[in-house]
Each structure stands twice: as C-alpha cells, then as structure tokens.
Motif scaffolding. Structure first.
Motif, PDB file in Angstrom:
ATOM      1  N   PRO A 142       0.809  -1.212   0.000  1.00 30.79           N
ATOM      2  CA  PRO A 142       0.000   0.000   0.000  1.00 30.79           C
ATOM      3  C   PRO A 142       0.847   1.269   0.000  1.00 30.79           C
ATOM      4  O   PRO A 142       1.952   1.300   0.539  1.00 30.79           O
ATOM      5  CB  PRO A 142      -0.805  -0.122   1.295  1.00 30.79           C
ATOM      6  CG  PRO A 142       0.042  -0.957   2.190  1.00 30.79           C
ATOM      7  CD  PRO A 142       0.811  -1.886   1.285  1.00 30.79           C
ATOM      8  N   ARG A 190      -6.437   4.758  -5.644  1.00 29.57           N
ATOM      9  CA  ARG A 190      -7.572   4.863  -4.726  1.00 29.57           C
ATOM     10  C   ARG A 190      -7.636   6.237  -4.081  1.00 29.57           C
ATOM     11  O   ARG A 190      -6.654   6.974  -4.044  1.00 29.57           O
ATOM     12  CB  ARG A 190      -7.509   3.776  -3.661  1.00 29.57           C
ATOM     13  CG  ARG A 190      -6.345   3.879  -2.737  1.00 29.57           C
ATOM     14  CD  ARG A 190      -6.377   2.821  -1.644  1.00 29.57           C
ATOM     15  NE  ARG A 190      -5.110   2.777  -0.950  1.00 29.57           N
ATOM     16  CZ  ARG A 190      -4.773   3.559   0.073  1.00 29.57           C
ATOM     17  NH1 ARG A 190      -5.623   4.451   0.533  1.00 29.57           N
ATOM     18  NH2 ARG A 190      -3.581   3.451   0.642  1.00 29.57           N
ATOM     19  N   ASP A 211     -10.518   4.934   0.438  1.00 31.64           N
ATOM     20  CA  ASP A 211     -10.279   3.582  -0.075  1.00 31.64           C
ATOM     21  C   ASP A 211     -11.191   3.141  -1.217  1.00 31.64           C
ATOM     22  O   ASP A 211     -11.441   1.955  -1.393  1.00 31.64           O
ATOM     23  CB  ASP A 211     -10.320   2.551   1.051  1.00 31.64           C
ATOM     24  CG  ASP A 211      -9.189   2.735   2.034  1.00 31.64           C
ATOM     25  OD1 ASP A 211      -8.126   3.246   1.619  1.00 31.64           O
ATOM     26  OD2 ASP A 211      -9.349   2.378   3.213  1.00 31.64           O
TER      27      ASP A 211
END
Length: 71
Positions: free
Chosen positions: A16, A58, A62
């Motif tokens: 991430p 994103r 999210d």
C-alpha cells in the motif's frame, strides 16, 4: 486538492501507498501512475519484481478508481 494513493498488488500481496499524491483529477493521477510505471520499466525495476502486478489508484476513503496492469 484531492489526494490519490497508488497501491501495488499481486495475488495475495499488497504494497500500500501511505503517502499518496495531491493532483486535481483522476486523469492526472492516471498520468502520474503511467509515468512511474514507465520509469520502473526504464530502470529495470519491473523485471526485478516479477510479473502479475497491478497498480490501483484509490481515494482517501479507499475507493479504487482505476487499476493498471504492470505487465
């Protein structure tokens, strides 16, 4: 200005992005993502990480707005 995050994923792996980038539109975020992917190709990083990776763009909440295959 919205912040977009660029996560790398493959099968059950997720890398991430915890910093993100502030740009005006999703189109600018996609342009940024493609530029980074091109740089990774030029430096050979894509060959080092292997096949099957996807870069997802994103929002701060999210929501995935786009996905780009890196292969």
């Amino acid at each position: 200005m919205p912040r977009f995050y660029f996560d790398l994923s493959r099968l059950d792996e997720l890398l991430p992005d915890d910093q993100g980038v502030c740009v005006d539109t999703i189109d600018e975020a996609i342009f940024h993502a493609r530029t980074v992917i091109d740089e990774m190709r030029d430096t050979g990083e894509i060959d080092l990480i292997g096949k099957g990776w996807c870069l997802s763009i994103r929002t701060e909440v999210d929501v995935v707005l786009a996905s780009i295959s890196i292969d």
